[in-house]
Motif scaffolding. Structure first.
Motif: not given
Length: 326
Positions: A274-300
């Motif tokens: 949806r290019d007409d939508v801004v999508w904001i996600s705020n979830e645990g690091g393992g919930v959306l793997p493609e997003i969590g994989a962008q963080v290269d350190r411990e999320k604590d």
């Protein structure tokens, strides 16, 4: 009950005590450790559907029904004497924690949007996070505190957030239209449903209970539209109703962990399409793997905040901190 079921539950409750509760709720840490070692209590849990076996739901249901907040021995006695009523409440309710404090970590992303916003929350519960424009904010930064108020003055809901490695927002955007989606929306004007939200807040978190009461008062005066439905089946139709000339924003916070992994991925694909939508996600690091994989350190234990699938920050689970990663 199979031994595999019992072992899995013991391990889950052990991890809950060690990783989730130890630093934030001594009562829940002790309770979860106790359940993990208690065959008599464990044997009741597999009779519940898997999503209903979680510690947050068990402990909230017990407290809601009068178990108190004593030691594990007292909880154990109460549970074994009142299991049927506890089970019935767990089947009827869900962990729909509605933490208005999370608006403090959503605001830096929302403040980047210049146009009036059509705000759509997936997993809205009672909709308290649909009102970021009605709350006051104080960001603690390296150069001192930065405070923002709604356009009509300071709010009775004052959210504090420690902000590092990012500039503080300089405005509260205009929310022109707001709607929530939830499988079982909570009516914030209903006293019993509001009390359930209070029961979901962990015992020692009195500040959060006060914040809930203040936010509930604001939202009750102008209750949001909450649409009952599944996120995948409902979000497109809700988006189609958003007023023209507004920026459509779909957001969710601590919600997708309760959705099956395949459905999470389908939802992420839908949002990316949806290019007409801004999508904001705020979830645990393992919930959306493609997003969590962008963080290269411990999320604590912190959440990962992303805009349109791109990570921008690590955030405290109740909105208490924001660490920019840009």
């Amino acid at each position: 009950m199979t031994e595999l079921d019992a072992d899995s539950l013991r391990e889950y409750y052990r991890k809950f005590a060690q990783l989730e509760a130890t630093d934030t709720s001594p009562i829940y840490a002790a309770w979860a450790s106790g359940v993990a070692q208690d065959d008599e209590v464990i044997k009741h849990l597999p009779d519940l559907p898997k999503p209903k076996r979680q510690a947050n739901l068990l402990f909230a249901a017990a407290r809601h029904l009068g178990a108190g907040e004593g030691d594990y021995a007292a909880l154990r006695t109460w549970l074994l004497e009142h299991w049927e009523m506890t089970r019935d409440l767990m089947l009827a309710r869900s962990t729909q924690t509605n933490e208005a404090g999370r608006c403090a970590v959503l605001l830096p992303a929302l403040a980047q949007i210049e146009r009036p916003i059509s705000l759509i929350e997936v997993g809205a519960s009672a909709g308290l996070c649909l009102y970021p424009d009605r709350y006051s904010y104080t960001y603690t930064t390296e150069s001192g505190p930065v405070t923002l108020h709604p356009k009509d003055g300071p709010s009775t809901v004052a959210l504090a957030c420690e902000l590092t490695n990012a500039p503080p927002p300089d405005r509260i955007p205009e929310v022109a239209w707001r709607t929530g989606i939830d499988l079982n929306p909570i009516d914030i004007t209903d006293g019993d449903q509001q009390e359930w939200l209070r029961s979901l807040i962990w015992p020692e978190h009195e500040l959060r209970r006060d914040r809930l009461s203040a936010a509930a008062s604001i939202v009750s005066a102008e209750p949001p539209r909450l649409v009952p439905g599944d996120l995948l089946e409902t979000v497109d139709s809700v988006l189609s109703e958003a007023p023209a000339q507004t920026q459509k924003v779909v957001f969710h916070s601590a919600v997708l962990a309760y959705v099956e992994p395949a459905e999470r991925e389908r939802f992420a694909v839908l949002m990316r399409s949806r290019d007409d939508v801004v999508w904001i996600s705020n979830e645990g690091g393992g919930v959306l793997p493609e997003i969590g994989a962008q963080v290269d350190r411990e999320k604590d234990g912190r959440f990962v905040l992303a805009v349109d699938g791109r990570v921008i920050a690590l955030t405290g689970p109740h909105g208490q901190s924001f660490e920019g990663l840009d």
